[in-house]
Design a protein around this motif. Structure first.
Motif, mmCIF file in Angstrom:
data_model
loop_
_atom_site.group_PDB
_atom_site.id
_atom_site.type_symbol
_atom_site.label_atom_id
_atom_site.label_comp_id
_atom_site.label_asym_id
_atom_site.label_seq_id
_atom_site.Cartn_x
_atom_site.Cartn_y
_atom_site.Cartn_z
ATOM 1 N N PHE A 78 0.829 -1.196 0.000
ATOM 2 C CA PHE A 78 0.000 0.000 0.000
ATOM 3 C C PHE A 78 0.872 1.258 0.000
ATOM 4 O O PHE A 78 1.988 1.252 0.513
ATOM 5 N N TYR A 87 0.006 5.249 1.272
ATOM 6 C CA TYR A 87 -0.923 6.196 1.860
ATOM 7 C C TYR A 87 -0.312 7.594 1.783
ATOM 8 O O TYR A 87 0.900 7.765 1.825
ATOM 9 N N GLN A 138 -0.587 11.537 3.608
ATOM 10 C CA GLN A 138 -1.074 12.305 4.745
ATOM 11 C C GLN A 138 -0.819 13.783 4.491
ATOM 12 O O GLN A 138 0.334 14.223 4.479
ATOM 13 N N GLY A 168 -5.650 12.840 8.613
ATOM 14 C CA GLY A 168 -5.395 11.415 8.692
ATOM 15 C C GLY A 168 -4.806 10.889 7.401
ATOM 16 O O GLY A 168 -4.495 11.637 6.479
ATOM 17 N N LEU A 169 -4.645 9.580 7.338
ATOM 18 C CA LEU A 169 -4.070 8.951 6.156
ATOM 19 C C LEU A 169 -5.155 8.600 5.153
ATOM 20 O O LEU A 169 -6.246 8.154 5.511
ATOM 21 N N LYS A 211 -3.011 0.448 -3.958
ATOM 22 C CA LYS A 211 -2.662 -0.804 -3.312
ATOM 23 C C LYS A 211 -2.412 -1.877 -4.351
ATOM 24 O O LYS A 211 -2.975 -1.840 -5.448
ATOM 25 N N GLU A 233 3.088 14.006 3.280
ATOM 26 C CA GLU A 233 3.927 12.886 3.695
ATOM 27 C C GLU A 233 3.320 11.606 3.125
ATOM 28 O O GLU A 233 2.103 11.418 3.153
ATOM 29 N N PHE A 261 3.404 7.387 2.969
ATOM 30 C CA PHE A 261 3.774 6.193 3.727
ATOM 31 C C PHE A 261 3.563 4.945 2.881
ATOM 32 O O PHE A 261 2.489 4.745 2.316
ATOM 33 N N LEU A 289 -1.283 -3.837 9.281
ATOM 34 C CA LEU A 289 -0.514 -2.977 8.392
ATOM 35 C C LEU A 289 0.787 -2.616 9.076
ATOM 36 O O LEU A 289 0.775 -2.161 10.220
ATOM 37 N N PHE A 299 3.964 -0.120 8.675
ATOM 38 C CA PHE A 299 4.299 1.095 7.945
ATOM 39 C C PHE A 299 5.795 1.351 7.892
ATOM 40 O O PHE A 299 6.545 0.995 8.811
ATOM 41 N N GLY A 300 6.205 2.024 6.833
ATOM 42 C CA GLY A 300 7.526 2.618 6.783
ATOM 43 C C GLY A 300 7.520 3.922 7.555
ATOM 44 O O GLY A 300 6.493 4.357 8.078
ATOM 45 N N GLY A 338 7.991 6.916 6.447
ATOM 46 C CA GLY A 338 7.428 8.043 5.724
ATOM 47 C C GLY A 338 8.443 8.829 4.914
ATOM 48 O O GLY A 338 9.634 8.876 5.253
#
Lengths: 112, 113
Positions: free
Chosen positions: B34, B36, B38, B43-44, B49, B88, B90, B101, B103-104, B106
């Motif tokens: 995925f 995302y 921000q 929010g994200l 995906k 940003e 992600f 999930l 996440f990295g 960012g």
């Protein structure tokens, strides 16, 4: 936005006090998640729920507890807040697992 | 265990230039992938995906990403960025059948006029 409401949106609290954050959804989704966002760490999973009264820990669950007594509400509680819990907290919901997750607007918590 | 590495913490770029945001992952099992976005104080929002099928995935706002299994990468690209793309981004993975999930850290994309 999907029907997700986080409350409060901002909170300042003192070290050692209990704090509860609320996530409310109107989508009747099965899955709900709590994440915290910190610079240099991205988002990290605290706890999640896969149904009413069904919850499980994420990667940073120490110092946090959750409850889900009904489908629409997922509460995150800091039993005794510490400065390391200063963060932005995000709730997410999903009806079909994480592949279709929607995020709330976030709660900025400051512990002084 | 799984991990996600976003190699660039910040990417400055001029408006109308192309951009690539890099994402590599590590996993011993198959994953969904995925991206995302921000925007400030929000929010994200899901950009795109990859679940299966074609490795080139198109998302919202003109973004696309390509899944490369051999290089375990899922880089995000846009041929011409706008000021409004400043945000940003992600990258995240979800191991199959886990409903989680990961996440990295960012990448902050800053678009200059």
């Amino acid at each position: 936005d999907a029907g997700i409401t986080q409350s409060p949106r901002h909170k300042v609290t003192e070290t050692g006090t209990p704090v509860t954050l609320r996530c409310h959804q109107t989508e009747n989704h099965r899955y709900m998640y709590w994440y915290r966002q910190d610079p240099g760490h991205g988002l990290r999973l605290i706890h999640y729920s896969y149904g009413v009264k069904d919850t499980d820990k994420g990667e940073v669950s120490d110092g946090y507890s959750v409850s889900r007594s009904k489908t629409e509400d997922f509460l995150l509680t800091l039993e005794s807040a510490t400065s390391s819990q200063t963060s932005v907290y995000f709730c997410a919901i999903s009806g079909q697992g994480i592949n279709e997750a929607f995020f709330g607007q976030g709660t900025r918590l400051t512990v002084v | 265990a799984q991990s996600v590495t976003q190699l660039d913490s910040q990417v400055p770029v001029f408006e109308e230039a192309p951009v690539e945001l890099r994402c590599n992952y590590s996993s011993s099992v198959s994953v969904y992938l995925f991206w995302y976005v921000q925007y400030p104080n929000q929010g994200l929002q899901l950009l795109l995906k990859y679940l299966s099928g074609s490795t080139l995935v198109k998302g919202i706002n003109g973004f696309e990403a390509e899944f490369n299994k051999s290089q375990t990468s899922f880089h995000l690209r846009k041929p011409s960025v706008h000021i409004s793309d400043t945000a940003e981004y992600f990258c995240a993975v979800s191991p199959l059948n886990t409903d989680k999930l990961i996440f990295g850290t960012g990448t902050r994309l800053q678009v200059f006029p």
